[in-house]
Scaffold this active site. Structure first.
Site, PDB file in Angstrom:
ATOM      1  CB  CYS A 114      -0.953   0.003   1.186  1.00 38.12           C
ATOM      2  SG  CYS A 114      -2.112  -1.365   1.134  1.00 38.12           S
ATOM      3  CG  HIS A 250      -3.316   3.709   2.092  1.00 38.12           C
ATOM      4  ND1 HIS A 250      -3.664   3.307   0.828  1.00 38.12           N
ATOM      5  CD2 HIS A 250      -3.373   2.592   2.881  1.00 38.12           C
ATOM      6  CE1 HIS A 250      -3.919   2.009   0.841  1.00 38.12           C
ATOM      7  NE2 HIS A 250      -3.754   1.558   2.075  1.00 38.12           N
ATOM      8  CG  ASN A 280      -6.467  -0.774   0.957  1.00 34.56           C
ATOM      9  OD1 ASN A 280      -5.729  -0.303   0.091  1.00 34.56           O
ATOM     10  ND2 ASN A 280      -6.014  -1.264   2.096  1.00 34.56           N
TER      11      ASN A 280
HETATM   12  O1  UT7 Z   1      -3.623  -0.684   3.759  1.00 38.04           O
HETATM   13  C1  UT7 Z   1      -3.265  -1.112   5.011  1.00 38.04           C
HETATM   14  C2  UT7 Z   1      -3.928  -2.404   5.219  1.00 38.04           C
HETATM   15  N1  UT7 Z   1      -5.174  -2.494   5.830  1.00 38.04           N
HETATM   16  C3  UT7 Z   1      -5.713  -1.738   6.773  1.00 38.04           C
HETATM   17  O2  UT7 Z   1      -5.287  -0.666   7.108  1.00 38.04           O
HETATM   18  C4  UT7 Z   1      -6.913  -2.291   7.476  1.00 38.04           C
HETATM   19  C5  UT7 Z   1      -6.798  -2.088   8.943  1.00 38.04           C
HETATM   20  N2  UT7 Z   1      -7.868  -2.664   9.709  1.00 38.04           N
HETATM   21  C6  UT7 Z   1      -9.167  -2.331   9.594  1.00 38.04           C
HETATM   22  O3  UT7 Z   1      -9.523  -1.525   8.757  1.00 38.04           O
HETATM   23  C7  UT7 Z   1     -10.153  -2.918  10.570  1.00 38.04           C
HETATM   24  O4  UT7 Z   1      -9.454  -3.628  11.550  1.00 38.04           O
HETATM   25  C8  UT7 Z   1     -11.192  -3.860   9.893  1.00 38.04           C
HETATM   26  C9  UT7 Z   1     -12.171  -3.028   9.063  1.00 38.04           C
HETATM   27  C10 UT7 Z   1     -10.478  -4.866   9.032  1.00 38.04           C
HETATM   28  C11 UT7 Z   1     -11.995  -4.609  10.965  1.00 38.04           C
HETATM   29  O5  UT7 Z   1     -12.551  -3.771  11.920  1.00 38.04           O
HETATM   30  P1  UT7 Z   1     -12.469  -4.161  13.465  1.00 38.04           P
HETATM   31  O6  UT7 Z   1     -13.296  -3.164  14.167  1.00 38.04           O
HETATM   32  O7  UT7 Z   1     -11.016  -4.214  13.802  1.00 38.04           O
HETATM   33  O8  UT7 Z   1     -13.181  -5.578  13.514  1.00 38.04           O
HETATM   34  P2  UT7 Z   1     -12.589  -6.986  13.993  1.00 38.04           P
HETATM   35  O9  UT7 Z   1     -11.570  -7.487  13.050  1.00 38.04           O
HETATM   36  O10 UT7 Z   1     -12.189  -6.854  15.419  1.00 38.04           O
HETATM   37  O11 UT7 Z   1     -13.866  -7.913  13.876  1.00 38.04           O
HETATM   38  C12 UT7 Z   1     -15.025  -7.684  14.661  1.00 38.04           C
HETATM   39  C13 UT7 Z   1     -16.065  -8.731  14.340  1.00 38.04           C
HETATM   40  C14 UT7 Z   1     -15.601 -10.176  14.441  1.00 38.04           C
HETATM   41  O12 UT7 Z   1     -16.643 -10.899  15.038  1.00 38.04           O
HETATM   42  P3  UT7 Z   1     -16.579 -11.361  16.585  1.00 38.04           P
HETATM   43  O13 UT7 Z   1     -15.352 -12.211  16.677  1.00 38.04           O
HETATM   44  O14 UT7 Z   1     -16.459 -10.070  17.359  1.00 38.04           O
HETATM   45  O15 UT7 Z   1     -17.859 -12.060  16.782  1.00 38.04           O
HETATM   46  C15 UT7 Z   1     -15.464 -10.604  13.001  1.00 38.04           C
HETATM   47  O16 UT7 Z   1     -15.674 -11.997  12.813  1.00 38.04           O
HETATM   48  O17 UT7 Z   1     -16.577  -8.564  12.999  1.00 38.04           O
HETATM   49  C16 UT7 Z   1     -16.579  -9.839  12.333  1.00 38.04           C
HETATM   50  N3  UT7 Z   1     -16.349  -9.616  10.907  1.00 38.04           N
HETATM   51  C17 UT7 Z   1     -17.339  -9.343  10.040  1.00 38.04           C
HETATM   52  N4  UT7 Z   1     -18.673  -9.261  10.190  1.00 38.04           N
HETATM   53  C18 UT7 Z   1     -19.394  -8.946   9.099  1.00 38.04           C
HETATM   54  C19 UT7 Z   1     -15.161  -9.577  10.251  1.00 38.04           C
HETATM   55  N5  UT7 Z   1     -15.378  -9.293   8.963  1.00 38.04           N
HETATM   56  C20 UT7 Z   1     -16.709  -9.133   8.797  1.00 38.04           C
HETATM   57  C21 UT7 Z   1     -17.526  -8.822   7.696  1.00 38.04           C
HETATM   58  N6  UT7 Z   1     -18.855  -8.730   7.895  1.00 38.04           N
HETATM   59  N7  UT7 Z   1     -17.019  -8.571   6.461  1.00 38.04           N
END
Ligand code: UT7
Length: 323
Positions: A114, A250, A280
């Site tokens: 990225c 980004h 992204n």
């Molecule tokens: O370019 C650089 C690379 N990438 C980034 O900068 C991305 C950085 N990270 C993020 O943007 C965020 O961490 C995410 C958007 C990926 C995730 O947000 P989060 O608030 O950190 O969520 P999480 O990973 O802690 O997941 C929360 C919950 C989980 O369920 P449980 O375990 O709490 O029951 C996941 O299983 O959300 C669930 N989950 C989803 N639910 C619906 C994960 N993906 C999805 C989905 N739809 N697509």
């Protein structure tokens, strides 16, 4: 007289197919509500048959050349940031070179995921200022959809495809407020490469692999690294955050963008946001957002703009530019 690299044209390209969150919810167990609340993303573009990193890069480059009022044959350097090249080799930059009819000069790819566009910009700027080249195309282009595991809802909803390009020309400047790249700072820390990676590669599995990410850990590092590198480029050039007209970040997550701006005391009405439309797009995200804001008239010649990005590796960087 100081030789500086000046942005004289921008361009971008997107695949034909736009995929909104409701369509993603028909592919994996997710919802528009989850995706938009957690990331700010509402849609992304996925490349179809015949659309490649090289074809998107070429279209973006053509538009940037047109905006700069020059031809392919005027270019003596192409640096293309990508993690999804058309082939393992040759470099996709040489495919673009051939398509534009600017054979001769130098053309190569830079792989910093990225941060690819920021790294490509840093390399091209150094080469222009040292006199190794005079007119460069700096491109960020990706087909991230080809690296997505469409059974992993935590990653496949976050990425998209596209390309952005700039023409960078060496110019002698002696004014009080010279145009050009004023400061760039790049970083890498391989200690974190297990938090964001592909589970394959040419020398290991012989496949390209799929994206694997520990999203919330990447999130925490992103806000910290981006706010500190932004501060570094401002300090390097003796610039106060209040003097910055626009931040072009980004586009990975609206909450990362907002958190970073808040840490620096930058109001959101000076931040360009396209993550809702493009998701992204890795190395393409910064030049895509830059081109959008130049073309709709927000970013104007003479304004002070900061570009920043962070990605797998980790790699991260920022650049301060007077447009
Ligand atoms: O370019 C650089 C690379 N990438 C980034 O900068 C991305 C950085 N990270 C993020 O943007 C965020 O961490 C995410 C958007 C990926 C995730 O947000 P989060 O608030 O950190 O969520 P999480 O990973 O802690 O997941 C929360 C919950 C989980 O369920 P449980 O375990 O709490 O029951 C996941 O299983 O959300 C669930 N989950 C989803 N639910 C619906 C994960 N993906 C999805 C989905 N739809 N697509």
């Amino acid at each position: 007289m100081t030789r500086l690299s000046v942005i004289t044209g921008t361009g971008s390209a997107l695949p034909a197919r736009r995929v909104d969150n409701d369509e993603m919810a028909r592919i994996v167990d997710t919802s528009d509500e989850w995706i938009s609340t957690r990331s700010g993303i509402r849609s992304r573009y996925f490349a179809g048959e015949g659309e490649t990193t090289g074809s998107l890069a070429t279209e973006a480059a053509r538009k940037a050349l047109e905006a700069a009022g020059i031809k392919g044959c005027d270019i003596d350097l192409i640096v293309l940031g990508t993690t999804t090249p058309d082939q393992t080799f040759p470099a996709t930059a040489t495919t673009v070179q051939q398509a534009l009819g600017c054979n001769g000069g130098v053309a190569f790819d830079v792989q910093a995921v990225c941060s690819g566009f920021l790294y490509a910009l840093g390399v091209a700027d150094s080469m222009l200022r040292s006199g190794m080249a005079n007119r460069a195309l700096v491109i960020g282009a990706e087909t991230m959809s080809r690296l997505l595991d469409f059974e992993d809802r935590a990653t496949c909803v976050l990425f998209g495809d596209g390309a952005g390009a700039i023409v960078l020309e060496a110019q002698e400047n002696d004014g009080e407020k010279p145009r050009g790249i004023l400061a760039t700072k790049l970083h890498a820390d391989g200690a974190h490469n297990e938090l964001l990676f592909t589970d394959g590669g040419a020398s290991t599995t012989g496949t390209i692999g799929k994206i694997r990410m520990s999203g919330n850990q990447v999130f925490k590092h992103a806000v910290q690294n981006l706010s500190s590198v932004l501060k570094e480029v401002l300090d390097m050039s003796g610039t106060d955050a209040s003097e910055v007209d626009w931040v072009v970040p980004h586009q990975a997550n609206a909450r990362i963008i907002e958190g970073t701006a808040k840490k620096l005391g930058l109001p959101m009405d000076r931040v360009v946001m396209t993550v809702d439309q493009h998701a992204n797009t890795s190395a393409a995200s910064v030049p895509l957002a830059l081109d959008a804001a130049v073309r709709d008239g927000r970013i104007k010649p003479g304004q002070l703009v900061v570009l920043e990005a962070m990605g797998g590796g980790f790699t991260w960087g920022a650049s301060l530019v007077r447009m």
